[in-house]
Design a protein around this motif. Structure first.
Motif, PDB file in Angstrom:
ATOM      1  N   GLY A 159       0.760  -1.236   0.000  1.00 22.41           N
ATOM      2  CA  GLY A 159       0.000   0.000   0.000  1.00 22.41           C
ATOM      3  C   GLY A 159       0.792   1.287   0.000  1.00 22.41           C
ATOM      4  O   GLY A 159       0.300   2.317  -0.424  1.00 22.41           O
ATOM      5  N   ALA A 160       2.024   1.251   0.470  1.00 21.85           N
ATOM      6  CA  ALA A 160       2.819   2.481   0.547  1.00 21.85           C
ATOM      7  C   ALA A 160       4.119   2.304  -0.218  1.00 21.85           C
ATOM      8  O   ALA A 160       4.602   1.186  -0.405  1.00 21.85           O
ATOM      9  N   SER A 161       4.658   3.407  -0.636  1.00 18.71           N
ATOM     10  CA  SER A 161       5.934   3.382  -1.346  1.00 18.71           C
ATOM     11  C   SER A 161       7.032   2.861  -0.440  1.00 18.71           C
ATOM     12  O   SER A 161       7.058   3.132   0.755  1.00 18.71           O
ATOM     13  N   ALA A 162       7.944   2.109  -1.033  1.00 19.50           N
ATOM     14  CA  ALA A 162       9.098   1.608  -0.295  1.00 19.50           C
ATOM     15  C   ALA A 162      10.207   2.650  -0.309  1.00 19.50           C
ATOM     16  O   ALA A 162      10.267   3.506  -1.196  1.00 19.50           O
ATOM     17  N   GLU A 163      11.083   2.575   0.659  1.00 19.19           N
ATOM     18  CA  GLU A 163      12.254   3.452   0.716  1.00 19.19           C
ATOM     19  C   GLU A 163      13.204   3.111  -0.436  1.00 19.19           C
ATOM     20  O   GLU A 163      13.236   1.968  -0.915  1.00 19.19           O
ATOM     21  N   HIS A 164      13.997   4.064  -0.848  1.00 20.40           N
ATOM     22  CA  HIS A 164      14.980   3.856  -1.906  1.00 20.40           C
ATOM     23  C   HIS A 164      15.903   2.685  -1.585  1.00 20.40           C
ATOM     24  O   HIS A 164      16.262   1.888  -2.459  1.00 20.40           O
ATOM     25  N   SER A 165      16.267   2.530  -0.317  1.00 19.81           N
ATOM     26  CA  SER A 165      17.171   1.444   0.081  1.00 19.81           C
ATOM     27  C   SER A 165      16.587   0.067  -0.210  1.00 19.81           C
ATOM     28  O   SER A 165      17.325  -0.879  -0.496  1.00 19.81           O
ATOM     29  N   VAL A 166      15.255  -0.059  -0.181  1.00 24.42           N
ATOM     30  CA  VAL A 166      14.612  -1.338  -0.512  1.00 24.42           C
ATOM     31  C   VAL A 166      14.907  -1.695  -1.962  1.00 24.42           C
ATOM     32  O   VAL A 166      15.220  -2.844  -2.290  1.00 24.42           O
ATOM     33  N   TYR A 167      14.847  -0.706  -2.839  1.00 19.96           N
ATOM     34  CA  TYR A 167      15.105  -0.954  -4.256  1.00 19.96           C
ATOM     35  C   TYR A 167      16.597  -1.165  -4.525  1.00 19.96           C
ATOM     36  O   TYR A 167      16.965  -1.899  -5.442  1.00 19.96           O
TER      37      TYR A 167
END
Length: 172
Positions: free
Chosen positions: A39-47
């Motif tokens: 439901g929510a955007s992931a942090e850049h670090s996740v990508y």
């Protein structure tokens, strides 16, 4: 919506680069894109971690979640295959196909075309069967799964979130 009489779009798949982590973060920063992914955007670090893991998968297995690139060479999402990433539920030990596309690219046939390319590449890597996990209310992904000829096999419920997902299978 794409006119279904048109030929499928030209898609290119590439192993994700370090720069693709930022592209994926930007592309998926939309509530509709993330509706069935927490439901929510992931942090850049996740990508950053995800793209690094996909580079390892490609090096070790010959397949991964590749960056999906359009006719102009722009990253528009990902599609591909990876080992099912959860140990606590789902088709543990199987190869999952999946995709995620930036909202502005929906309805143009990119995912179906890229998923078909994924199936060809996974088959060439020696994989004999794939699964796709999808929440039943994700009608867009269910439609792609059906276009690929996959059949519903099982239903799993996450012990952590309580969310139900259908498992579709396809013999290659």
């Amino acid at each position: 919506m794409k006119d279904r009489t048109e030929p499928p779009p030209v898609v290119h798949l590439r192993v994700p680069t370090e720069e693709d982590a930022l592209a994926w973060h930007r592309l998926f920063d939309h509530p509709e894109v993330m509706e069935f992914h927490g439901g929510a955007s992931a942090e850049h670090s996740v990508y950053e971690e995800l793209t690094a893991r996909q580079r390892r998968h490609d090096a070790e297995r010959g397949f991964c979640f590749w960056t999906l690139v359009d006719e102009r060479g722009d990253a528009i999402g990902f599609t591909g295959a990876q080992p099912w990433p959860h140990e606590e539920f789902g088709p543990v030990g199987e190869i999952e196909i999946g995709w995620r596309l930036g909202r502005e690219y929906w309805g143009r046939g990119y995912v179906t075309a890229a998923a078909r390319t994924t199936l060809e590449r996974v088959r060439a890597a020696g994989i004999g069967r794939v699964v796709a996990m999808v929440r039943p209310e994700n009608t867009r992904s269910v439609a792609v799964i059906r276009r690929l000829g996959m059949a519903q096999a099982e239903t799993y419920t996450s012990k952590v979130s309580g969310v139900e997902a259908h498992c579709y299978r396809l013999a290659l």
